[in-house]
Design an enzyme around this catalytic site. Structure first.
Site, PDB file in Angstrom:
ATOM      1  N   VAL A 362       0.945  -1.075   0.011  1.00  0.00           N
ATOM      2  CA  VAL A 362      -0.129   0.003   0.070  1.00  0.00           C
ATOM      3  C   VAL A 362       0.773   1.235   0.006  1.00  0.00           C
ATOM      4  CG1 VAL A 362      -1.694   1.168   1.038  1.00  0.00           C
ATOM      5  CG2 VAL A 362      -1.837  -1.233   1.057  1.00  0.00           C
ATOM      6  N   ASP A 363       1.629   1.535   1.154  1.00  0.00           N
ATOM      7  CA  ASP A 363       2.473   2.610   1.188  1.00  0.00           C
ATOM      8  C   ASP A 363       3.691   2.546   2.021  1.00  0.00           C
ATOM      9  OD1 ASP A 363       3.407   5.151   0.694  1.00  0.00           O
ATOM     10  OD2 ASP A 363       1.583   6.034   1.730  1.00  0.00           O
ATOM     11  N   GLU A 364       4.563   3.446   2.239  1.00  0.00           N
ATOM     12  CA  GLU A 364       5.676   3.638   3.080  1.00  0.00           C
ATOM     13  C   GLU A 364       5.742   4.621   3.797  1.00  0.00           C
ATOM     14  OE1 GLU A 364      10.507   2.577   3.218  1.00  0.00           O
ATOM     15  OE2 GLU A 364       9.336   2.347   1.159  1.00  0.00           O
ATOM     16  N   GLY A 365       5.778   4.686   5.123  1.00  0.00           N
ATOM     17  CA  GLY A 365       5.601   5.649   6.118  1.00  0.00           C
ATOM     18  C   GLY A 365       7.262   5.702   6.618  1.00  0.00           C
ATOM     19  N   PHE A 367       7.798   4.946   9.753  1.00  0.00           N
ATOM     20  CA  PHE A 367       8.394   3.924  10.679  1.00  0.00           C
ATOM     21  C   PHE A 367       7.871   2.735  10.244  1.00  0.00           C
ATOM     22  CE2 PHE A 367       7.314   7.810  13.252  1.00  0.00           C
ATOM     23  CZ  PHE A 367       8.700   8.157  13.900  1.00  0.00           C
ATOM     24  N   GLY A 368       7.529   2.468   9.105  1.00  0.00           N
ATOM     25  CA  GLY A 368       7.283   1.188   8.431  1.00  0.00           C
ATOM     26  C   GLY A 368       6.432   1.300   6.882  1.00  0.00           C
ATOM     27  N   VAL A 370       3.404  -0.589   4.839  1.00  0.00           N
ATOM     28  CA  VAL A 370       2.040  -1.014   4.910  1.00  0.00           C
ATOM     29  C   VAL A 370       1.694  -1.846   3.718  1.00  0.00           C
ATOM     30  CG1 VAL A 370      -0.533  -0.366   5.409  1.00  0.00           C
ATOM     31  CG2 VAL A 370       1.586   1.148   6.232  1.00  0.00           C
ATOM     32  N   LYS A 385       1.457  -3.593   8.961  1.00  0.00           N
ATOM     33  CA  LYS A 385       2.411  -2.803   8.859  1.00  0.00           C
ATOM     34  C   LYS A 385       3.667  -3.367   9.293  1.00  0.00           C
ATOM     35  CE  LYS A 385       3.426   1.839  10.809  1.00  0.00           C
ATOM     36  NZ  LYS A 385       3.066   3.041  11.393  1.00  0.00           N
ATOM     37  N   ASP A 484       1.481  14.508  15.011  1.00  0.00           N
ATOM     38  CA  ASP A 484       1.889  14.174  13.558  1.00  0.00           C
ATOM     39  C   ASP A 484       0.531  14.045  12.664  1.00  0.00           C
ATOM     40  OD1 ASP A 484       3.485  13.788  11.521  1.00  0.00           O
ATOM     41  OD2 ASP A 484       3.548  11.919  11.735  1.00  0.00           O
TER      42      ASP A 484
END
Length: 719
Positions: A362-365, A367-368, A370, A385, A484
């Site tokens: 899905v996505d990358e943030g 801290f991890g 997803v 995650k 945040d």
């Protein structure tokens, strides 16, 4: 005196005068006797007279012992026995006193006393030094008498109880040996323990004394026993009976085959009357018949009746059938649940990631990463995650622990994403967090709408902001700061529900405030007090981010897109105006204000941007301005924002279920372009029957067949 009496015994009979002479001779030999000796002489004289009278009676006729004792002087024998008993009692008392002084006890009692003194000595080691020395000095100089008194004082309560027990035993013995209570022929204790003086006269006067003495010793052995000798009684015969009916043991047996069933025929039953056997058998038979009737009634409701049978039933039978159907359905559900493997997190730990199927990324943030995953057991779609562990060489990352802790604490809210469980990969570097899956993130959705020149309606804007404020209010009531908040950390489902996610920077705060780092919150959503370097902050930093998000819902783009901290604070001051002490008390004391010099911009230029463009009315702009107030003390709280009149005026907030649906980027279910779609349709339509039959044998769909770049063509005329 003994020689003279012995010679007279051979002559046959003594006269009174010779007896008196012998008494005078014996008394003259002794030196001046005391008064106590006179009493003893009188007692001895009486005993000798009584024995002489017995001797005469025994020679005159052959009467029995009871007849010879009947001619004694009145109460002479009883007085003698009382005197013997009194003397013996006095001796026992003196002996008991000596035993108490000498501490005559058994080995067990002495060992207990030594253990008690040892415990006292061990506990004394914990006392102060000067008390120990004083006690040691006192014991060194004390006398023997003091030591004796001290040892008597230090005796435990067990010795007192033993002394009391001995006293009770002596009392019981004296009561059982009294002539008034003991009339049994087996209990002649009144002749036991005769004083030495009396035994001396018995030895002189009675030639058969030795034989009698042996008899007395035998009686003493019997009477000293603490167990009372009872007469033997005939044992009663026990009546036994057995129940011939097979209903007894099998009715109440828990298992099909009772381990004790093989011995039922030989095992004795409870004693009772023979006439009660029929009653017992009748009761058991009635119980069996009643149970059989109940089972037969329940069998009627084990099957669902047909329509014809249902119409013929009464209301009571229909009601019973409905209850039985519900019961069967619940039992079936319980049976299915019982067949599932039980999972105990406290005993078995976390589940493995292999129990989930990874669908897509899905996505990358920060801290991890997803992923979208599916539970292989329940087919539930979740967000997986994966926590970043590359830099963590000394254990679990603190940011992940904070996120899990905050989500578990604040996750019980419809507008906050809920964490389900923690999963483990092939090694400890692969740790996943399973959360509820939400289809959209607001950042991607706003970008898509901006590219298509579409906007949220005012009612939809109110719904989104209202849900965001509801989740923030819940967090702040739990003393949690998100720190945040931004559109990429806000998720939206197909049902129009907005959820707050990514609690990696969340922290708990308190009163008084703690010092936190100022480098939090994404730069575009960071409050001016954080940009100026304050470390004492609380909920207003989240409310500034909410104001920026509200403006982004309306503009479909960030409100303050700075490229650095200086540019960011400059953009804020250009739109909101440069603060002063009157506008923001205490701003000049901040480190960033002291280190930099800012241009003076006019106050609040947002009015022209939102009101002139008719993006907000006056009421909506007041709410936005309250959220973007420079002074954090005057900034709106989540509760104040929710109570604002903008949410109660027309147009009203749109219900979440009426929100429009959008294609989710996370699901990757975009429709193919029109040209490719037509090409696939043409390919499917032009498949010949033989190819279709071949594809069916290989279980391949026509759209899955890709044309090759090279093919052989044969001329049919040549073959």
């Amino acid at each position: 005196m003994s020689d003279h009496l012995g010679s007279s015994h051979d002559e046959g009979e003594l006269s009174d005068e010779s007896h008196k002479k012998s008494q005078r001779a014996s008394s003259s030999d002794e030196p001046n006797p005391a008064k106590s000796n006179k009493g003893l002489e009188s007692k001895m004289r009486e005993s000798i007279l009584s024995r002489l009278s017995k001797r005469k009676n025994s020679e005159s006729d052959d009467d029995t012992t009871e007849q010879r004792f009947s001619i004694q002087p009145k109460n002479a024998q009883k007085a003698k026995e009382d005197r013997y008993r009194d003397k013996e009692r006095d001796k026992k008392r003196e002996k008991d006193k000596r035993d108490d002084r000498r501490d005559v006890r058994g080995p067990d009692a002495r060992q207990k006393d030594r253990d008690f003194k040892g415990r006292q000595e061990r506990s004394g080691r914990d006392q102060k030094v000067h008390e120990h020395r004083h006690h040691h000095h006192h014991r060194k100089h004390e006398t023997d008498g003091h030591r004796t008194n001290r040892s008597n004082r230090d005796r435990s309560s067990e010795r007192d109880s033993e002394k009391h027990k001995r006293h009770i035993d002596r009392h019981k013995k004296s009561s059982t040996t009294s002539p008034d209570n003991d009339k049994s022929p087996h209990k002649k204790s009144k002749h036991t323990d005769v004083p030495a003086d009396a035994k001396l006269f018995d030895r002189i006067l009675d030639p058969n004394y030795k034989k009698k003495d042996d008899d007395v010793l035998v009686i003493e052995d019997v009477e000293m026993s603490p167990i009372e000798i009872l007469e033997e009684k005939e044992e009663k015969e026990i009546v036994e009976f057995t129940i011939d009916s097979p209903a007894g043991p099998k009715k109440y047996s828990k298992f099909e085959s009772d381990p004790e069933s093989d011995h039922d025929d030989t095992k004795p039953k409870s004693p009772g009357k023979a006439e009660d056997d029929d009653d017992v058998i009748e009761v058991l038979d009635d119980a069996l018949h009643s149970d059989d009737d109940a089972d037969s009634d329940e069998d009627k409701y084990l099957k669902t009746p047909e329509d014809r049978e249902w119409e013929e039933m009464t209301e009571t039978e229909q009601r019973l059938h409905k209850e039985a159907m519900k019961k069967r359905a619940s039992m079936k559900q319980k049976t299915l649940i019982a067949q599932l493997p039980v999972f105990y997190p406290g005993l078995m730990g976390c589940r493995n990631i292999d129990e989930y199927e990874c669908v897509n990324r899905v996505d990358e943030g920060t801290f991890g990463v997803v992923y979208r995953g599916k539970d292989k057991r329940t087919d539930e779609i979740v967000a997986l995650k994966r926590l970043k562990m590359e830099k963590e060489k000394e254990g679990f990352p603190i940011t992940a622990l904070r996120e899990i802790n905050m989500l578990l604490k604040a996750g019980n809210h419809p507008n906050i994403v809920n964490v389900k469980e923690i999963l483990l990969g092939s090694n400890m570097d692969k740790i996943y967090m399973a959360m509820e899956f939400v289809e959209h993130d607001m950042k991607s959705l706003l970008d898509t709408m901006s590219r298509r020149n579409k906007r949220f309606s005012i009612g939809e804007q109110k719904t989104l902001l209202q849900q965001l404020l509801s989740g923030i209010e819940h967090m702040h009531k739990l003393w949690i700061l998100h720190r945040d908040l931004k559109t990429s950390n806000l998720l939206m489902s197909h049902k129009g529900i907005l959820k707050i996610a990514d609690f990696g920077l969340a922290r708990e705060y308190g009163d008084p405030l703690k010092k936190f780092t100022s480098i939090v919150v994404t730069l575009w959503y960071r409050s001016p007090e954080l940009l100026l370097g304050t470390r004492l902050y609380s909920t207003p930093v989240d409310m500034w981010s909410v104001g920026c998000i509200m403006a982004e819902f309306i503009l479909l783009k960030p409100l303050f897109p700075g490229r650095g901290e200086l540019e960011q604070i400059k953009k804020i001051f250009m739109e909101m105006g440069t603060p002063t002490e009157s506008i923001w008390p205490g701003v000049t004391e901040l480190d960033g204000w002291k280190a930099l010099t800012f241009e003076k911009y006019p106050y609040n230029q947002l009015r022209k941007r939102f009101l002139a463009g008719r993006l907000l009315n006056d009421t909506g702009f007041k709410l936005l301005n309250g959220l973007l107030t420079l002074d954090p003390k005057n900034r709106f709280s989540a509760t104040q924002a929710l109570d604002h009149e903008w949410f109660t005026e027309e147009p009203y907030p749109v219900p979440p279920e009426e929100f429009p649906t959008f294609p989710a980027k996370s699901e990757q279910n975009k429709a193919p372009p029109p040209a490719k779609q037509k090409q696939q349709e043409n390919r499917i339509s032009h498949v010949d029957p033989e190819t279709a039959k071949l594809l069916k044998q290989f279980e391949v769909r026509p759209e899955q067949v890709k044309p090759g770049g090279f093919s052989l063509k044969f001329d049919p005329t040549r073959f």
